[in-house]
Design an enzyme around this catalytic site. Structure first.
Site, PDB file in Angstrom:
ATOM      1  N   ARG A   1     -11.039 -29.678  -9.066  1.00 36.39           N
ATOM      2  CA  ARG A   1     -10.000 -28.399  -9.537  1.00 36.39           C
ATOM      3  C   ARG A   1      -8.474 -28.355  -9.218  1.00 36.39           C
ATOM      4  O   ARG A   1      -8.251 -29.077  -8.846  1.00 36.39           O
ATOM      5  CB  ARG A   1     -11.005 -27.261  -8.300  1.00 36.39           C
TER       6      ARG A   1
ATOM      7  N   LYS B   1      -7.741 -27.376  -2.003  1.00 40.34           N
ATOM      8  CA  LYS B   1      -8.415 -27.710  -0.666  1.00 40.34           C
ATOM      9  C   LYS B   1      -7.171 -28.254   0.143  1.00 40.34           C
ATOM     10  O   LYS B   1      -5.607 -28.531  -0.288  1.00 40.34           O
ATOM     11  CB  LYS B   1      -8.679 -29.489  -1.218  1.00 40.34           C
TER      12      LYS B   1
ATOM     13  N   TYR C   1      -7.959 -23.419   0.469  1.00 35.96           N
ATOM     14  CA  TYR C   1      -8.782 -23.374   1.266  1.00 35.96           C
ATOM     15  C   TYR C   1      -8.388 -24.619   2.523  1.00 35.96           C
ATOM     16  O   TYR C   1      -7.250 -25.544   1.862  1.00 35.96           O
ATOM     17  CB  TYR C   1     -10.010 -23.788   1.302  1.00 35.96           C
TER      18      TYR C   1
ATOM     19  N   HIS D   1      -9.524 -25.137   6.167  1.00 38.93           N
ATOM     20  CA  HIS D   1     -10.317 -24.904   6.587  1.00 38.93           C
ATOM     21  C   HIS D   1     -10.387 -25.009   8.456  1.00 38.93           C
ATOM     22  O   HIS D   1     -10.483 -26.878   7.901  1.00 38.93           O
ATOM     23  CB  HIS D   1     -11.992 -25.532   6.320  1.00 38.93           C
TER      24      HIS D   1
ATOM     25  N   GLU E   1     -11.081 -18.617   2.975  1.00 39.22           N
ATOM     26  CA  GLU E   1     -12.162 -18.545   3.180  1.00 39.22           C
ATOM     27  C   GLU E   1     -11.791 -17.695   4.341  1.00 39.22           C
ATOM     28  O   GLU E   1     -13.559 -17.227   4.539  1.00 39.22           O
ATOM     29  CB  GLU E   1     -12.230 -19.861   3.650  1.00 39.22           C
TER      30      GLU E   1
ATOM     31  N   ASP F   1     -23.081 -27.619   4.482  1.00 41.14           N
ATOM     32  CA  ASP F   1     -21.159 -27.618   5.118  1.00 41.14           C
ATOM     33  C   ASP F   1     -20.958 -26.546   6.429  1.00 41.14           C
ATOM     34  O   ASP F   1     -19.997 -27.181   6.777  1.00 41.14           O
ATOM     35  CB  ASP F   1     -20.413 -27.106   4.371  1.00 41.14           C
TER      36      ASP F   1
HETATM   37  N1  LIG Z   1     -22.062 -27.628  -0.148  1.00 37.93           N
HETATM   38  C1  LIG Z   1     -21.855 -26.727  -0.487  1.00 37.93           C
HETATM   39  O1  LIG Z   1     -21.049 -27.242  -1.905  1.00 37.93           O
HETATM   40  C2  LIG Z   1     -21.308 -24.914  -0.409  1.00 37.93           C
HETATM   41  C3  LIG Z   1     -21.159 -24.440  -1.574  1.00 37.93           C
HETATM   42  C4  LIG Z   1     -21.041 -23.007  -0.946  1.00 37.93           C
HETATM   43  C5  LIG Z   1     -21.316 -22.275   0.397  1.00 37.93           C
HETATM   44  N2  LIG Z   1     -21.945 -23.333   1.012  1.00 37.93           N
HETATM   45  C6  LIG Z   1     -22.738 -22.909   1.840  1.00 37.93           C
HETATM   46  O2  LIG Z   1     -23.893 -21.989   1.893  1.00 37.93           O
HETATM   47  C7  LIG Z   1     -24.838 -21.203   3.074  1.00 37.93           C
HETATM   48  C8  LIG Z   1     -25.490 -20.063   2.337  1.00 37.93           C
HETATM   49  O3  LIG Z   1     -23.690 -19.040   1.746  1.00 37.93           O
HETATM   50  P1  LIG Z   1     -24.090 -17.800   1.295  1.00 37.93           P
HETATM   51  O4  LIG Z   1     -22.575 -17.132   0.852  1.00 37.93           O
HETATM   52  O5  LIG Z   1     -25.220 -17.760   0.270  1.00 37.93           O
HETATM   53  O6  LIG Z   1     -24.002 -17.523   2.886  1.00 37.93           O
HETATM   54  P2  LIG Z   1     -24.746 -15.015   2.557  1.00 37.93           P
HETATM   55  O7  LIG Z   1     -23.906 -14.612   3.999  1.00 37.93           O
HETATM   56  O8  LIG Z   1     -24.154 -14.653   1.890  1.00 37.93           O
HETATM   57  O9  LIG Z   1     -26.102 -16.039   2.775  1.00 37.93           O
HETATM   58  C9  LIG Z   1     -26.779 -15.534   3.980  1.00 37.93           C
HETATM   59  C10 LIG Z   1     -28.461 -15.571   4.316  1.00 37.93           C
HETATM   60  O10 LIG Z   1     -29.376 -16.002   5.333  1.00 37.93           O
HETATM   61  C11 LIG Z   1     -29.698 -15.510   6.365  1.00 37.93           C
HETATM   62  N3  LIG Z   1     -30.428 -15.990   7.015  1.00 37.93           N
HETATM   63  C12 LIG Z   1     -29.390 -15.575   8.419  1.00 37.93           C
HETATM   64  N4  LIG Z   1     -30.306 -16.089   8.785  1.00 37.93           N
HETATM   65  C13 LIG Z   1     -31.394 -16.661   8.325  1.00 37.93           C
HETATM   66  C14 LIG Z   1     -32.889 -17.275   9.248  1.00 37.93           C
HETATM   67  N5  LIG Z   1     -33.189 -17.176  10.382  1.00 37.93           N
HETATM   68  N6  LIG Z   1     -33.734 -17.374   8.375  1.00 37.93           N
HETATM   69  C15 LIG Z   1     -33.962 -16.225   6.854  1.00 37.93           C
HETATM   70  N7  LIG Z   1     -32.612 -16.101   5.972  1.00 37.93           N
HETATM   71  C16 LIG Z   1     -31.030 -16.614   6.997  1.00 37.93           C
HETATM   72  C17 LIG Z   1     -29.136 -13.648   5.978  1.00 37.93           C
HETATM   73  O11 LIG Z   1     -29.468 -12.712   5.678  1.00 37.93           O
HETATM   74  C18 LIG Z   1     -27.586 -14.518   4.320  1.00 37.93           C
HETATM   75  O12 LIG Z   1     -28.743 -13.293   3.448  1.00 37.93           O
HETATM   76  C19 LIG Z   1     -23.222 -21.710   3.945  1.00 37.93           C
HETATM   77  O13 LIG Z   1     -23.252 -22.562   4.664  1.00 37.93           O
HETATM   78  C20 LIG Z   1     -22.157 -21.402   2.583  1.00 37.93           C
HETATM   79  O14 LIG Z   1     -21.305 -22.779   3.510  1.00 37.93           O
HETATM   80  C21 LIG Z   1     -22.166 -24.878   0.603  1.00 37.93           C
END
Ligand SMILES: NC(=O)c1ccc[n+]([C@@H]2O[C@H](COP(=O)([O-])OP(=O)(O)OC[C@H]3O[C@@H](n4cnc5c(N)ncnc54)[C@H](O)[C@@H]3O)[C@@H](O)[C@H]2O)c1
Length: 373
Positions: free
Chosen positions: A15, A75, A94, A96, A118, A269
């Site tokens: 990116r 990054k 970003y 972190h 972030e 993550d």
């Molecule tokens: N791997 C990657 O490349 C990558 C990229 C982007 C985001 N992410 C990660 O994805 C994850 C989700 O991000 P997001 O933006 O959707 O977050 P978000 O805050 O929009 O959504 C999280 C959801 O989880 C729900 N939740 C919390 N505890 C719960 C439980 N015990 N049971 C069921 N649901 C529950 C919340 O109510 C909320 O709706 C984060 O950890 C983020 O860092 C990873």
């Protein structure tokens, strides 16, 4: 302000922090834009397109760091870049920091002004994280579909089925930004989708906006077990802000799942919401535990840099402009979201969460801004 864009040097990071259209906006706003040669190459953006937008191409990172008053990146700065960062220089990327004490110390020691995408906060939302969650959510279904194919180790089920053959069952854990985007994609392909969440408000909203082949369910242990047994693809997307993801799926639970089913734990993550999850890379994205394929890539958006670059810069550009227009000190005083984004200002740590993570001294951004000359 002189705004510099450098080529990302992190392994497999394609990116870039600014598109030619973004450069054009900044130049029109009265700023000067310097772009390191081939910085946009990985996202299919040629140097010539930046030049056409009024940016100047600089041959190496040293030249950009040496001249620019603000550095735009994607990054966190890597060790090779720490020595190039200058006192009083603004960096917007970003960061972190809470994940890396050495990086935190290095950034503070530069006495630069480091703002993190972030932690920029508007109405308790993190708008510069959202676009990457959108990308990862949508990508989780593409990846899941691929690894459900038999040659890739999956059961060999097509997400949408065909007339006369049932579609796959997709279980989405957490209906936030990632989960909603995953559900939309899976539903669009014709799969049956269940979304488990614990927020009734969120589920009411999802119930209104998602198509009829998506069902919201309150997450209890019993419901989760029933759903896991049916699932062909599980997407992990729970988040408790600032905390490690809760481990919703245990190792024993895998035994109740279909052999060859796939778990795509996007929440990796934050430690992942599946006990057996561990971070993987795009080179080796999957591993198998108890017959269940695990896809746990920690930087999923990196696989689609073209889309991710545009999605990221759409979100960052207004804030880049504001920061460049105001300069770091006035930005901190006049823009609460940018004050939240300030992580290390003039040699002081200005992000409370990072200070707490490392038991370091916290300085309110406004106090640190007073030290900017
Ligand atoms: N791997 C990657 O490349 C990558 C990229 C982007 C985001 N992410 C990660 O994805 C994850 C989700 O991000 P997001 O933006 O959707 O977050 P978000 O805050 O929009 O959504 C999280 C959801 O989880 C729900 N939740 C919390 N505890 C719960 C439980 N015990 N049971 C069921 N649901 C529950 C919340 O109510 C909320 O709706 C984060 O950890 C983020 O860092 C990873």
């Amino acid at each position: 302000m002189k705004i510099g864009v450098v080529k990302e040097i992190k392994n497999h990071e394609y990116r870039v922090a600014l598109t030619p259209a973004g450069a054009d906006e900044l130049v029109r706003g009265g700023h000067e834009v310097l772009v390191q040669a081939s910085a946009g190459e990985g996202s299919g953006l040629a140097d010539a397109s930046y030049e056409a937008a009024g940016a100047r191409i600089v041959s190496d990172a040293g030249g950009v760091f040496g001249e620019a008053e603000m550095i735009l990146k994607v990054k966190e700065p890597l060790e090779a870049e720490w020595a190039l960062m200058r006192k009083g220089q603004v960096m917007f990327t970003y960061l972190h920091l809470a994940a890396d004490r050495k990086l935190t110390d290095a950034v503070v020691a530069t006495s630069s002004h480091a703002f993190a995408y972030e932690t920029l906060e508007v109405d308790r939302k993190l708008p510069l994280l959202e676009p990457m969650s959108e990308v990862a959510g949508r990508l989780s279904i593409q990846a899941g579909a691929k690894y459900l194919e038999r040659p890739a180790g999956g059961t060999g089920i097509l997400l949408g089925g065909v007339p006369g053959v049932a579609p796959a069952h997709v279980l989405v854990l957490g209906g936030g930004v990632v989960g909603t985007n995953a559900a939309r994609m899976a539903a669009g392909l014709g799969a049956n989708v269940s979304i488990l969440d614990i927020s009734l408000d969120r589920m009411q909203y999802l119930d209104e906006i998602l198509p009829p082949n998506c069902t919201t369910l309150y997450n209890t242990r019993m419901t989760l077990h029933e759903e896991l047994a049916k699932a062909d693809l599980v997407v992990g997307a729970v988040l408790i802000p600032g905390a490690a993801a809760p481990k919703l799926v245990s190792r024993e639970d895998l035994a109740t799942m279909k052999p060859g089913s796939v778990i795509c734990d996007v929440a990796v993550d934050q430690g992942g919401c599946v006990e057996t999850c561990k971070p993987t890379t795009h080179e080796e994205p999957t591993f198998v535990v108890d017959g269940v394929v695990h896809y746990c890539v920690a930087n999923m958006p990196g696989a689609v840099p073209r889309t991710s670059t545009f999605a990221l810069t759409n979100a960052t550009l207004p804030w880049v402009r504001r920061l460049a227009d105001l300069g770091p000190a006035r930005a901190i005083h006049q823009s609460p979201p940018l004050a939240k984004a300030a992580n290390a200002i003039a040699g002081r740590l200005t992000c409370q969460a990072v200070a707490e993570a490392f038991d370091m001294n916290f300085h309110p951004p406004e106090e640190a801004a007073a030290a900017i000359d």
